[in-house]
Write a protein that holds these residues in place. Structure first.
Motif, short mmCIF file in Angstrom:
data_model
loop_
_atom_site.label_atom_id
_atom_site.label_comp_id
_atom_site.label_asym_id
_atom_site.label_seq_id
_atom_site.Cartn_x
_atom_site.Cartn_y
_atom_site.Cartn_z
N ASN A 111 1.81 11.36 3.60
CA ASN A 111 2.58 12.40 3.71
C ASN A 111 2.25 12.04 5.86
OD1 ASN A 111 4.84 12.15 2.19
ND2 ASN A 111 4.10 14.22 1.64
N GLY A 112 3.13 12.03 6.70
CA GLY A 112 2.71 12.55 8.26
C GLY A 112 1.72 10.93 8.06
N TRP A 113 1.34 9.53 7.60
CA TRP A 113 1.23 8.28 8.05
C TRP A 113 2.60 7.08 8.01
CZ3 TRP A 113 -3.73 7.59 10.38
CH2 TRP A 113 -4.19 8.85 10.64
N SER A 114 1.92 5.81 8.60
CA SER A 114 2.81 4.55 8.27
C SER A 114 2.14 3.56 9.09
CB SER A 114 3.71 4.44 9.36
OG SER A 114 3.73 4.63 11.04
N ALA A 115 2.15 2.86 8.05
CA ALA A 115 1.43 1.11 8.04
C ALA A 115 1.88 -0.34 8.18
CB ALA A 115 0.56 1.65 7.09
N GLN A 116 1.26 -1.29 9.16
CA GLN A 116 1.45 -2.57 9.42
C GLN A 116 0.83 -3.72 9.00
OE1 GLN A 116 5.28 -2.99 8.97
NE2 GLN A 116 4.05 -5.21 9.29
N LEU A 117 1.46 -4.31 8.63
CA LEU A 117 0.32 -5.48 8.82
C LEU A 117 0.26 -6.48 9.82
CD1 LEU A 117 -2.06 -7.33 6.54
CD2 LEU A 117 0.32 -8.36 5.49
N ILE A 118 -0.51 -6.75 10.04
CA ILE A 118 -0.23 -7.20 12.10
C ILE A 118 -0.98 -9.08 11.74
CG2 ILE A 118 -0.35 -4.90 13.28
CD1 ILE A 118 -2.70 -5.06 14.50
N LEU A 135 -12.61 14.48 0.54
CA LEU A 135 -11.50 13.16 0.91
C LEU A 135 -10.18 13.08 0.94
CD1 LEU A 135 -13.77 10.09 -0.20
CD2 LEU A 135 -13.82 10.80 1.75
N THR A 136 -9.01 13.01 1.63
CA THR A 136 -8.40 13.06 2.16
C THR A 136 -7.21 11.71 2.20
OG1 THR A 136 -7.82 15.34 3.19
CG2 THR A 136 -6.17 13.72 3.22
N ASP A 137 -7.23 11.27 0.44
CA ASP A 137 -6.24 10.21 0.84
C ASP A 137 -5.06 9.79 1.76
OD1 ASP A 137 -8.38 8.76 -1.09
OD2 ASP A 137 -7.31 9.28 -2.30
N ILE A 138 -5.31 8.45 2.26
CA ILE A 138 -4.15 8.01 3.99
C ILE A 138 -4.06 6.78 3.30
CG2 ILE A 138 -4.21 7.08 6.38
CD1 ILE A 138 -6.23 8.62 6.98
N MET A 139 -4.61 6.04 2.72
CA MET A 139 -3.56 4.64 2.28
C MET A 139 -4.84 3.58 0.84
SD MET A 139 -3.00 1.27 4.37
CE MET A 139 -2.80 -0.20 4.41
N THR A 140 -3.45 3.56 0.08
CA THR A 140 -3.90 3.41 -1.38
C THR A 140 -3.50 2.24 -1.07
OG1 THR A 140 -3.00 4.80 -2.36
CG2 THR A 140 -4.97 5.66 -1.53
N PRO A 170 1.23 -1.10 0.21
CA PRO A 170 -0.02 0.33 0.47
C PRO A 170 0.91 1.13 -0.03
CG PRO A 170 -0.91 -1.30 1.35
CD PRO A 170 0.11 -2.02 0.58
N VAL A 171 0.31 2.64 -0.28
CA VAL A 171 0.90 4.02 -0.36
C VAL A 171 0.77 4.71 0.33
CG1 VAL A 171 1.07 6.15 -1.95
CG2 VAL A 171 1.04 3.39 -3.14
N LEU A 172 1.13 5.20 1.26
CA LEU A 172 0.83 6.59 2.32
C LEU A 172 0.70 7.40 1.99
CD1 LEU A 172 -0.26 4.55 5.03
CD2 LEU A 172 1.20 2.96 4.15
N LEU A 200 -2.85 1.58 11.49
CA LEU A 200 -1.83 3.08 10.97
C LEU A 200 -1.48 3.71 11.95
CD1 LEU A 200 -4.18 1.53 8.55
CD2 LEU A 200 -4.12 3.50 7.37
N VAL A 201 -0.71 4.69 11.39
CA VAL A 201 -0.52 5.48 12.65
C VAL A 201 -0.24 7.06 12.02
CG1 VAL A 201 1.25 6.07 14.63
CG2 VAL A 201 0.40 3.86 14.25
N LYS A 202 -0.09 7.99 12.64
CA LYS A 202 -0.04 9.40 12.61
C LYS A 202 1.24 9.66 12.74
CE LYS A 202 -4.44 12.04 11.64
NZ LYS A 202 -4.90 13.07 13.01
N THR A 203 2.40 9.18 11.83
CA THR A 203 3.41 9.58 12.74
C THR A 203 4.06 10.80 13.28
OG1 THR A 203 4.38 10.60 11.07
CG2 THR A 203 4.37 8.63 10.90
N SER A 204 3.31 11.48 13.93
CA SER A 204 3.43 13.14 14.62
C SER A 204 3.24 13.29 15.72
CB SER A 204 3.14 14.69 13.71
OG SER A 204 1.28 14.18 13.25
#
Length: 473
Positions: free
Chosen positions: A41-48, A384-389, A37-39, A427-431
């Protein structure tokens, strides 16, 4: 109807040790079989989590663990080891409820002692203990009379503002369900039910969805996502609109009708003009693309009709029905909505299209809110503002994630289920802040004690090293 329950309790040694054993792999490193997936700016993600069966609705319990509806299978509990930020692992998977009847909806009471879930016909309740984890006693049928074989989800929401109030959303029984025109059928409606008098007993008489409960809205084709705005208590839903439609015998289905964000008033008040309103379906829809025949001066979000006759036409739709607050690209299929606790943002899962030449959706996005209402204008096409696509929607739906359920934890982390791939992401906001941690290799356990991850190098044969990571509880 009694639903069988089954609790699996693996040995403590296996629950703690096995998820922490790695062989030449990094901790928290699950990878998808499809393009990553594409994140934004300001977001990170991990498959858990992987290898689930059609995970749909998800919710976090008081211990910070995940309860997941596996459609057609039941409900599982995922006990999590928390390494901070996106670094989570499933330490133990427990089957709480073994039932092919359950489809999507899940909720917990405000005291976390009652678990609610839904089939296509009914809403059930069980006593729940997060420490077990386990459900106990026979399930109680709270609401029934919702049978249908097209849209089978029955979304559940427990109000945080009004005690003992359960909101239930039921969709249509077909693409254009003409029975939804009659409010007495209970089709395509959102209703609220008072659970104060519904003691946890299996012989209690269930509510009938079509004739009881408080109507928050009707004429809602399939409002799968339902949420309570945290500051004002306003009830919002996201609606999946109709497929394969024509207007005056012209095919307009590629970009119309739009998906909707609708507002349904407050649970602690019945005087709001929006509460109990008719939102148009099955005759009236929200306009997204204005390039269609004989439209006149209608804007994005205006109610329009598929036909223009003396009884049902555009004027009829605008005069007698409630328009959405926001309208989105057709066929993106919003399935959940969750608000930030401060009310500044609402997250939307967009499951993705099947009725469009160029696939759309397949992403997690957000909507800006202020003072209990969306910031964007009703005729906006970029709310809409995209976060994860997905990097390439042309590969969808076969080779991409498809968002369904959303859940927010106390650290602001956003969990998302993908039914098509059998996965859970975080998904986590890095800030933003992450869970309290004394170091990158330690975090607090659910009981408040320190849970430390230690690594040992074990030499089995010359030249082969397996790293064993143990959590000391």
């Amino acid at each position: 109807m009694q639903i069988p329950t089954r609790t699996q309790t693996p040995l403590l040694f296996l629950a703690v040790l096995l998820p922490a054993v790695t062989a030449s792999n990094e901790y928290c490193s699950l990878k998808s079989s499809y393009p990553a997936p594409v994140l934004s700016n300001g977001w990170s993600a991990q498959l858990i989590a992987q290898n689930l069966t059609k995970p749909r609705g998800i919710i976090l319990d008081s211990a910070g663990d995940l309860l997941v509806v596996e459609q057609g299978v039941g409900i599982v509990h995922l006990g999590l080891i928390d390494g901070g930020s996106t670094c989570l692992e499933v330490a133990k998977k427990t089957t709480l409820i073994d039932s092919p009847l359950l489809t999507h909806g899940i909720a917990l009471s405000t005291d976390q002692r009652t678990l609610y879930a839904s089939s296509s016909d009914a809403v059930y309740a069980w006593q729940y203990d997060a420490k077990g984890p386990l459900v106990s006693g026979d399930n109680q049928t709270l609401i029934d009379g919702m049978s249908g074989d097209d849209h089978v989800t029955r979304t559940l929401l427990i109000s945080q503002m009004v005690s003992q109030t359960l909101v239930v959303s039921r969709g249509s029984v077909s693409n254009l369900d003409l029975e939804a025109e009659d409010i007495r059928t209970g089709h395509s409606q959102i209703r609220a039910f008072d659970l104060e008098d519904k003691a946890m007993t299996s012989n209690s008489t269930p509510y009938d969805f079509a004739t009881q409960g408080r109507i928050l809205g009707w004429g809602l084709r399939n409002s799968v996502g339902v949420a309570e705005e945290p500051l004002t208590g306003g009830i919002y839903s996201v609606e999946n609109s109709a497929d394969m439609i024509e207007r005056d015998n012209v095919d307009i289905h590629q970009n119309n009708p739009g998906e909707e964000l609708n507002y349904h008033g407050f649970l602690n008040s019945s005087t709001d003009k929006n509460q109990g309103g008719n939102y148009g379906y099955p005759y009236c829809f929200a306009l997204y693309n204005t390039s269609i025949p004989n439209l006149g001066k209608l804007k994005v979000g205006s109610q329009f009709s598929l036909d223009q006759n003396s009884t049902v036409n555009d004027k009829f739709c605008q005069k007698n029905h409630t328009a959405p607050l926001l309208t989105f690209q057709a066929h993106m299929a919003p399935l959940d909505i969750k608000f930030e606790p401060n009310g500044t943002e609402a997250y939307i899962s967009l499951h993705g299209s099947w009725d469009r030449d160029n696939p759309t959706g397949y992403k997690v996005s957000s909507i800006a809110f202020s003072n209990g209402s969306p910031v964007a204008a009703p005729d906006s096409t970029n709310s809409l503002t995209d976060i994860m696509t997905n990097p390439d929607n042309s590969k969808c739906p076969d080779n991409c994630f498809r968002p369904v359920g959303l859940a927010l934890d106390s650290y602001g982390r956003l969990f998302m289920s993908s039914d098509a791939t059998g996965e859970i992401y975080v998904l986590v906001k890095t800030s933003t802040a992450t869970p309290t941690s004394t170091s990158p290799s330690s975090t607090k356990s659910k009981s408040g004690g320190l849970r430390v991850r230690s690594s040992l190098a074990v030499f089995l044969v010359p030249g082969v090293v397996i790293s064993l990571s143990l959590w000391l509880l």
